[in-house]
Scaffold this active site. Structure first.
Site, PDB file in Angstrom:
ATOM      1  CB  SER A 143      -0.965  -0.003   1.369  1.00  0.00           C
ATOM      2  OG  SER A 143      -1.501   1.198   1.378  1.00  0.00           O
ATOM      3  CE1 TYR A 157      -3.878  -2.398   5.166  1.00  0.00           C
ATOM      4  CE2 TYR A 157      -3.163  -0.186   4.526  1.00  0.00           C
ATOM      5  CZ  TYR A 157      -3.628  -1.465   4.001  1.00  0.00           C
ATOM      6  OH  TYR A 157      -3.686  -1.546   3.011  1.00  0.00           O
TER       7      TYR A 157
END
Length: 329
Positions: A143, A157
């Site tokens: 990501s 995250y």
């Protein structure tokens, strides 16, 4: 013989789009899902309609025993895997660091990091030429959050995806002599249901407004990049990260919600003094703000910000909102 792909977290979003595309391009597909059996069954039907053999296997990618069972089920139903797409992952709720719950942190790393490593282990046992395999390709989903840090929303995250990138680089080098290529995709914000699940439903529109290409990604955008990394066309690519984000890979600042009244302030990024010295030498002068810096790590700051087309306010791209399915479905 058709190549065989395992796609984790494939009942929805990026994983489902990837499974469908792989089936259309000649792969047989093993579809992993966590809980939505009906959605996984629909993906299987779509893959079969494209001419592929396909099977759905339930499993929690945060549990090593479920991961081992997934690979064994693929062995029995389709044969030895030749491509692994590590797509399953969770994002957790948006929160600041001090509000992060231990259970959320532990679960995020168990699925996003431990699960990826365990899946690579199982794939390598089957693909490695050292073990009698014929080689293969592994694609891990990372990501933009790994690069941008996702402050005030998803630092936990982002940290897990930073680990995925390190795993991808290291495994890509370690397994290359055994015929296995390992790469990762840095995914930008993608049009999936994970935003609503994470309590952040407005995020897609907010990020689209500051994306150079004027939109967020669709799951199919990520699937096409995944297919290329699995294909012979990327045969000399391993241990590499590619970004699929529509150009949204620069920090764009926003304050913590409610912390600064009025207009949003810009992000201050430190620049190394060495860079300033180069610029000064070219101009024959010392740039303002650099004269008091005493080390290569010190530096003046500059602002990076971009106005939102919808509100005129400043927005941040934290890159943490894509859906991977799997443990979140």
């Amino acid at each position: 013989m058709r190549p065989i792909a395992i796609v984790t977290g494939a009942s929805h979003g990026i994983g489902a789009a990837t499974a469908r595309l792989f089936a259309a391009e000649g792969y047989d597909v093993c579809i992993n899902y966590l809980s939505d059996a009906a959605a996984a069954s629909r993906v299987v039907d779509d893959c079969k309609a494209a001419g592929a053999r396909a099977v759905a296997v339930q499993g929690d990618m945060g549990k090593i025993e479920d991961i081992q069972a997934l690979f064994s089920a693929c062995d029995d139903a389709l044969g030895r895997v030749t491509c692994l797409v590590n797509n399953a992952g969770i994002i957790g709720s948006a929160c600041r660091i001090e509000d992060l719950q231990p259970a959320t942190l532990e679960r995020t790393f168990r699925v996003n990091v431990f699960g990826v490593m365990y899946c690579i282990q199982e794939a390598a046992k089957r693909m490695s030429t050292r073990r009698g395999g014929k080689g293969g390709a592994i694609v891990n989903m990372s990501s933009l959050a790994a690069y941008l840090g996702s402050p005030n929303e998803y630092v936990h995250y982002a940290a897990s995806k930073g680990a995925v990138e390190s795993i991808s680089i290291g495994a890509g080098k370690e397994l290359a002599p055994e015929g296995i290529r390992v790469n990762a995709i840095r995914v930008g914000t993608t049009n999936t249901r994970i935003h609503t699940q994470g309590g952040n439903p407005e995020r897609p529109a907010r990020i689209a407004a500051v994306t150079p290409m004027g939109r967020i990604a669709e799951p199919e955008d990520i699937a096409r990049a995944t297919l290329w990394l699995a294909s012979p066309g990327s045969g000399f690519v391993t241990g590499t990260l590619i970004t699929v984000s529509g150009g949204s890979d620069a920090p764009i600042a926003s304050p913590r919600p409610g912390s600064w009244p009025g207009s949003w302030r810009s992000l201050q990024i430190p620049l190394g003094i060495a860079r300033y010295r180069i610029g000064a030498a070219r101009r024959g002068a010392t740039p303002t703000g650099a004269s008091n810096c005493n080390s290569a790590s010190a530096g003046r700051a500059f602002s990076l910000h971009r106005p939102s087309a919808s509100s005129g306010q400043y927005e941040r791209e934290s890159g943490a909102a894509q859906e991977y399915g799997g443990a979140s479905t």
